[in-house]
Design a protein around this motif. Sequence first.
Motif, PDB file in Angstrom:
ATOM      1  N   PRO A   1       0.819  -1.213   0.000  1.00 58.79           N
ATOM      2  CA  PRO A   1       0.000   0.000   0.000  1.00 58.79           C
ATOM      3  C   PRO A   1       0.855   1.265   0.000  1.00 58.79           C
ATOM      4  O   PRO A   1       1.859   1.352   0.710  1.00 58.79           O
ATOM      5  N   ALA A   2       0.460   2.243  -0.793  1.00 59.43           N
ATOM      6  CA  ALA A   2       1.183   3.511  -0.828  1.00 59.43           C
ATOM      7  C   ALA A   2       1.060   4.219   0.521  1.00 59.43           C
ATOM      8  O   ALA A   2       0.017   4.178   1.181  1.00 59.43           O
TER       9      ALA A   2
ATOM     10  N   LEU B   1      10.015   4.341  -1.815  1.00 62.23           N
ATOM     11  CA  LEU B   1       9.527   5.703  -1.615  1.00 62.23           C
ATOM     12  C   LEU B   1       8.014   5.767  -1.795  1.00 62.23           C
ATOM     13  O   LEU B   1       7.303   6.407  -1.004  1.00 62.23           O
ATOM     14  N   ARG B   2       7.503   5.111  -2.815  1.00 63.34           N
ATOM     15  CA  ARG B   2       6.055   5.096  -3.058  1.00 63.34           C
ATOM     16  C   ARG B   2       5.314   4.495  -1.877  1.00 63.34           C
ATOM     17  O   ARG B   2       4.227   4.969  -1.500  1.00 63.34           O
TER      18      ARG B   2
ATOM     19  N   GLY C   1       5.214   2.428  14.516  1.00 60.60           N
ATOM     20  CA  GLY C   1       5.211   2.589  13.069  1.00 60.60           C
ATOM     21  C   GLY C   1       5.643   1.327  12.343  1.00 60.60           C
ATOM     22  O   GLY C   1       6.061   0.331  12.943  1.00 60.60           O
ATOM     23  N   MET C   2       5.574   1.393  11.016  1.00 68.40           N
ATOM     24  CA  MET C   2       5.895   0.259  10.155  1.00 68.40           C
ATOM     25  C   MET C   2       7.302   0.394   9.595  1.00 68.40           C
ATOM     26  O   MET C   2       7.669   1.425   9.014  1.00 68.40           O
TER      27      MET C   2
ATOM     28  N   PHE D   1       6.507  -4.624  11.248  1.00 66.44           N
ATOM     29  CA  PHE D   1       7.505  -4.990  10.247  1.00 66.44           C
ATOM     30  C   PHE D   1       6.866  -5.588   9.001  1.00 66.44           C
ATOM     31  O   PHE D   1       5.927  -6.384   9.102  1.00 66.44           O
ATOM     32  N   VAL D   2       7.385  -5.195   7.842  1.00 66.22           N
ATOM     33  CA  VAL D   2       7.066  -5.857   6.584  1.00 66.22           C
ATOM     34  C   VAL D   2       8.379  -6.065   5.841  1.00 66.22           C
ATOM     35  O   VAL D   2       9.202  -5.150   5.738  1.00 66.22           O
TER      36      VAL D   2
END
Length: 260
Positions: free
Chosen positions: A25-26, A91-92, A201-202, A224-225
């Motif tokens: 996801p952006a 970045l996206r 946060g991610m 985390f991803v």
Amino acid sequence: MAILLDDDRATLHGGDALVVLPTLPAGSVDLVLTDPPYNSGGRTQSDRTKVSARDKYVSGDAQHQLADFVGDNRDQRAYTAWLALVLAHCLRASRPGASLLVFSDWRQLPATSDALQAGGWLWRGIVPWHKPISRPRAGGFKAECEYLLWGSNGPIDATRNPVYLPGLYSASQPRGAARRHITEKPVSLLAELAQVCVPGGMVLDPFAGSGSTGVAALSTGRRFVGVELSEHYQQVAVDRLREAAGSAWVASGPGPSVAS
């Protein structure tokens, strides 16, 4: 293939970063913290482009037989273009103000800084990582530092995470049985670096390897991803993340078995 924690604190995607990253996801990531294959490890073209990473990064007297990894034999221009594409996709996926920290050795500093900027990130500086255990070099200086290139997705809103972090870190690489990957970074170092991410946060690592970034993210209360190409290291990462999270895993699609 995606392997998920049942409480959504972590996701590990199996596959190529350039294939997986466009599906994220952006604006969903608060920090990109990654250790890409350096495509380095030698002073000459023939040294850098050896097929086996073990031939470049493992000394002859090493007391381990850790699995090899792929994607480490690009020449300079191919490395720069490839990494710029990866970082552009990161970045996206990142929110405005997110940070990027990407590891490099001294040989790849120029190429990595080019890739960071070509990928659209605002370059903010270099953070040295001092490695206390390193070999002396006759007639010159020890290669006892690697580096983190710091960038951001535009301006940083410091009010969201008002931390004051050092500009130099010192930590030893894992050794012996604690070492899971040829180029593994210390979890203690990664946990310190994760402080630049907002609490809860991610954290994204498109080159997850043995899962050290994920372990560090979870240990600091972040999510985390990750993306990992090697099926061997997917399994290693799954085991470590499961242990770090103290939670059951649910797997979907083909990939390493995670049954207890």
